[in-house]
Scaffold this motif. Sequence first.
Motif, PDB file in Angstrom:
ATOM      1  N   THR A   1      35.730  41.076  51.583  1.00 16.57           N
ATOM      2  CA  THR A   1      34.969  40.663  50.408  1.00 16.57           C
ATOM      3  C   THR A   1      33.677  39.974  50.828  1.00 16.57           C
ATOM      4  O   THR A   1      32.597  40.248  50.280  1.00 16.57           O
ATOM      5  CB  THR A   1      35.808  39.716  49.531  1.00 16.57           C
ATOM      6  OG1 THR A   1      36.935  40.425  49.031  1.00 16.57           O
ATOM      7  CG2 THR A   1      34.992  39.195  48.363  1.00 16.57           C
TER       8      THR A   1
ATOM      9  N   HIS B   1      33.534  33.154  53.704  1.00 15.34           N
ATOM     10  CA  HIS B   1      34.354  33.120  52.501  1.00 15.34           C
ATOM     11  C   HIS B   1      34.319  31.747  51.848  1.00 15.34           C
ATOM     12  O   HIS B   1      34.374  30.713  52.527  1.00 15.34           O
ATOM     13  CB  HIS B   1      35.796  33.468  52.843  1.00 15.34           C
ATOM     14  CG  HIS B   1      36.759  33.145  51.739  1.00 15.34           C
ATOM     15  ND1 HIS B   1      36.846  33.903  50.588  1.00 15.34           N
ATOM     16  CD2 HIS B   1      37.658  32.131  51.607  1.00 15.34           C
ATOM     17  CE1 HIS B   1      37.758  33.386  49.802  1.00 15.34           C
ATOM     18  NE2 HIS B   1      38.280  32.316  50.391  1.00 15.34           N
TER      19      HIS B   1
ATOM     20  N   GLN C   1      36.449  40.097  44.580  1.00 10.22           N
ATOM     21  CA  GLN C   1      36.256  41.381  45.236  1.00 10.22           C
ATOM     22  C   GLN C   1      35.090  42.111  44.610  1.00 10.22           C
ATOM     23  O   GLN C   1      34.929  42.141  43.389  1.00 10.22           O
ATOM     24  CB  GLN C   1      37.513  42.231  45.096  1.00 10.22           C
ATOM     25  CG  GLN C   1      37.454  43.555  45.830  1.00 10.22           C
ATOM     26  CD  GLN C   1      37.675  43.375  47.323  1.00 10.22           C
ATOM     27  OE1 GLN C   1      38.238  42.377  47.739  1.00 10.22           O
ATOM     28  NE2 GLN C   1      37.192  44.318  48.099  1.00 10.22           N
TER      29      GLN C   1
END
Length: 352
Positions: free
Chosen positions: A328, A344, A350
């Motif tokens: 992602t 992240h 997503q």
Amino acid sequence: MQDNITGGQHRAGKPGADALQKIVAVMLRQDIAALPRNFELVFEALSGGNPDLGQDFTTLGPKPSQHALDQLGLKHRLPGHCGATAERLQTEALKALSSIKAKLALGLGQKRSFARSVETAATSIRAEADVGIEQLLGELDLLASIAREMVQAETLLAHEVAEGLNTLETADRAMQAAKALTMRDRLTGLPNRAAFLQTLEETHARSTAARTSALVLIEICDLAHLHHQYGDEAAVKLVKGLARIFRKAIKKHDYIARIEADTFAFVFDDIDAGDAHIIAERLFNTAENNLVFASDTGSELGGLPLALGHVMAHEATDPLHWLSLAKTATQLARLNPRQPIIGHKPGQRQVA
């Protein structure tokens, strides 16, 4: 066409219709058996991705024997030939074990016969106290003859056991080599996706919030387009060049794998998120400053677009979740060329 350039990690590069016809024509002309491992060998020899293999194949001359083809495949560590060799050696090892089993049974039968003969002779001597010297010598000669046969059989058995063990050891080495090949990316020699997932599981299991690990993904943006524009040879050099650059840029105990045609994965132990971002920046700059590859026209291309995402192990519930979070972050970096490195953050969704 080289294996695993623009396709998935586990999909072998497939020749086009023209290349397929050329391979079949060569095999027919040189009377090469239509075996899967022979097709693999001819494909690799004609693809240009392994010049040494191509040269060795040429030196075989017309109508090479299957043994010569198999030896060539083993020399260049082609999976099909390694697997075939391992299977053949395993069959030979089983035959050797069966032969040893039969010889052991024969030896045991001879020992039982010898024991019965000794017992019979002893009983005869006890029963006849006045037995003559000639009869006694005859009994001893019989026992000596049986003993010699037993020694010969035991000697032969020892030799067969030694040969059987050697065959088993050779088969084990071949099987281990074949297994190792299934865990390696054939183009770069790096661990492949299967090996990576195993490492990811082990790393996530031992990671804690206090001593965690980082996963960094580096994606070549639109590798398929670059392959189409600059040709197969340029794409091969690009991927191999990146692999060499990345290997030199990390420490020996750090982990790198090629998990997809356009994606490299790195695992770094005992670092925090800040360290992971710094390492990602260093990898990006190293690739940007050192990557130059030649296209099929001979020109050079620079400024390769890369997208990097990183995530810490303790932020994921399991290994696959860890990989998903990293993907992602990488997708977000790919969509924003001005920010090619993204770590992240909780709440990231997503990207479709």
